[in-house]
Design an enzyme around this catalytic site. Structure first.
Site: not given
Length: 651
Positions: A289, A377, A405
């Site tokens: 990354k 979540e 969600r």
């Protein structure tokens, strides 16, 4: 760096077809130019930097090997798709990224035919890609390749495994690319992350297996119908030899990797090798990354969305003014630590956003009582319910948009049992540049019908602290606190926390012509509007409702009995929110006031600065003032017209 002697290639790529026209030997140069272009633009126009730098080679290889847009690339979370946007006709518009009326920060089919599916929330790519692949089969279309690109962080989401499970039981040829950079936004968590880092496989084994399988197929010794049983046998044999079971092959999905995700030539070769293989496949690539920009490589979390920065020195151009108000999330984080210091039952939960929601303060002070559960979540809410069932007091912090969600878990696991779970909804309302997938506009409307919930929103930081304290002290079922992204209103916000009466609002200013009812920090825009109107001799009373549920019926009776004009203001969808609650009350109690509701209409809102979006949605001070003028003056005009008609009749 790009050599001055090199002929620039990126400026000649207006579509993937232009990229595919280049010789493969030129792809490394394209990657260098693409990476530098992302850095150049994002240094002055902030966006999500590190993730897109990490997928440059993958992006180039995908568009070089596959015939996009006919072949579908489904990105999981748009943070990694900036290179994709640049190569698919949006290079010259890239400087408008995330700006009002500019291009979106996430893939969106409404913006480009190359954006195969919406990608703002994690873990949906495999399910979407599988549906698209099976749809092509059902429509008997010529071979169309469908690729799902999913990050290792998104693999902590349950939806990804639902997609994998379904992919293993339905005939399809999707290719799943697992972009494994050991990171989500913050450091990845959980056993799965460790598994992905350590997983191994034999390249020779995969090559031999594939070639033997093709020969047996041609000799009619095996068939595609028997493929799954043979694949499972092979996987078991491989696990025995390697002494390691492969999670993905356990789903009967062919696994390849891990491979270097920054070797574009090798990626092109491997994608060409496996693109025509039958059955679901997974290519596991290892990436870094922030690749190519040293500061981002060294601190990927900090450079996830760094704001403006000096591309030469790597210095982030952060403006810090200690005399300015704090971010709401920082007030939350510091207040949570204070409550945890007072009571060992207090715990903190976040689904993969400890930095964004400032749960990091709690992590540092009380690591044993702070839980980052990954991009999960629904699990976060039910995990909080389990803690509460056994006497803990969990503060579960989830971005409003992501709470969508976990709706079933709020109802089934928390509300029905009336558990003492405190849901702190960060980024509620308009969030700005992240746009349509991230605006937290629906929480009040979808949570208001749930029995037993207390729903509140603070006008400022002191109110946020008081609401957190009230929620902590009130053991009478679940308590929801919503607050926005960004800075608050007060420089001196550290108060001695106090209980607020649940279900009670307050009058902020008196008036005779119009009652303005607001909830949450958007009430500060309403207050500014009243100051504008006062100079024009309009008399407006302002009520801060604080609680959407239970709503303050004493205030509503007072307003209904006294005022002919009522305006409600909320930073959320009009359907089902504060305006709906007030309108329902007035009708049910026989009050005849004219009501004007201000909020977000029946539409999805694009991206832009919060100020621009508030203006666009009619929620800034000037727009609120204009709504008051229109309501009052229209009524005055009607009265004058009626009087004129009356005198005409008399004459």
């Amino acid at each position: 760096m790009i050599s001055d002697n090199e002929e620039q290639l990126l400026t000649g790529i207006d579509s993937p077809a232009d990229l595919r026209a280049l010789p493969a030997a030129k792809l490394e140069q394209v990657c260098r130019e693409l990476r530098q272009y992302i850095i150049d633009v994002l240094s002055v126009n902030p966006g999500h930097l590190a993730a897109s730098l990490g997928t440059v080679e993958l992006t180039v290889a995908l568009h070089y090997v596959f015939d996009t847009p006919r072949d579908r690339i489904v990105w999981d979370v748009g943070h990694q798709a900036y290179g994709h946007k640049i190569l698919t006709g949006r290079r010259d518009a890239f400087h408008t990224l995330r700006r009002f009326n500019g291009i979106s920060g996430f893939p969106n089919p409404a913006e480009s035919e190359y954006d195969a599916f919406i990608a703002g929330h994690a873990s949906n790519s495999i399910s979407a890609a599988l549906g698209m692949a099976i749809a092509s089969e059902l429509k008997h279309e010529a071979e169309r390749h469908v690729v799902a690109v999913i990050g290792d962080g998104a693999m902590t989401g349950g939806l990804a495994y639902e997609g994998l499970n379904n992919a293993s039981t339905n005939p399809n040829n999707i290719l799943i690319i697992l972009n494994d950079n050991d990171m989500a936004i913050d450091q990845n968590v959980g056993g799965l992350s460790k598994y992905l880092v350590n997983i191994t496989t034999s390249k020779t084994y995969n090559w031999i297996r594939y070639n033997i399988y093709q020969r047996l197929l041609k000799l009619n010794i095996i068939s595609e119908n028997r493929r799954e049983n043979i694949l499972r046998f092979n996987n078991s044999l491989k696990a025995l030899i390697n002494r390691q079971h492969n999670l993905f092959e356990g789903f009967s999905i062919r696994y390849f990797g891990p491979v270097d995700g920054h070797n574009v030539a090798d990626l092109v070769r491997k994608l060409n090798d496996i693109k025509h293989m039958k059955g679901p496949k997974l290519l596991h690539i290892k990436t870094t990354k922030g690749k190519g920009f040293k500061p981002a490589e060294e601190s990927a979390t900090e450079w996830h969305a760094p704001g403006k920065f000096n591309k030469e020195t790597g210095e982030r151009l952060i403006h810090v003014n200690l005399n300015e108000p704090q971010l709401y999330q920082d007030v939350f984080g510091h207040t949570l630590v204070e409550l945890a210091e007072h009571d060992k039952r207090v715990a903190g939960i976040t689904p993969a956003m400890p930095t964004g929601c400032s749960m990091t303060y709690m992590m540092k002070a009380f690591p044993e009582r702070t839980f980052d559960v990954g991009i999960a979540e629904g699990h976060a809410v039910t995990f909080a319910a389990g803690l509460a069932k056994e006497g803990m007091i969990p503060f579960c912090n989830i971005y409003s948009s992501f709470m969508q969600r976990a709706y079933d878990e709020v109802i089934h696991d928390v509300a029905i049992q009336r558990l003492h779970v405190i849901l702190c909804l960060d980024r509620a309302g308009l969030v700005g540049e992240d746009g349509v997938t991230h605006h937290g506009l629906f929480d009040m409307a979808c949570l208001r019908p749930v029995p037993g919930l207390t729903i509140a929103s603070p006008l400022n930081e002191v109110d946020l602290r008081n609401l957190m304290y009230t929620a902590y002290k009130t053991d009478d079922g679940p308590f929801v606190i919503r607050y926005p992204r960004g800075k608050g209103e007060l420089v001196n916000w550290r108060n001695e926390m106090q209980m607020l009466p649940v279900g009670k609002g307050r009058k902020l200013s008196d008036g005779d012509e119009v009652a303005l009812l607001s909830i949450g920090p958007i009430g500060n825009e309403a207050r500014k509007a009243i100051e504008i109107l006062a100079k024009e001799s309009f008399s407006v009373a302002h009520y801060d409702m604080i609680f959407l549920k239970p709503i303050d019926e004493d205030i509503l009776h007072e307003v209904g009995a006294k005022f002919r004009h009522i305006i409600t203001v909320e930073n959320g969808t009009l359907t089902g929110g504060l305006g709906s609650a007030v309108s329902e009350f007035m009708v049910e109690n026989g009050y005849g006031a004219r009501i004007k509701r201000l909020g977000v209409g029946d539409e999805f809102v694009a991206h832009g600065s919060i100020a621009e979006l508030q203006r666009s949605c009619g929620l800034d001070a000037e727009s609120i003032a204009a709504a008051v003028r229109e309501l009052v003056l229209r009524d005055e005009k009607k009265k004058n017209t009626a009087m004129l008609s009356f005198f005409n009749i008399l004459s």
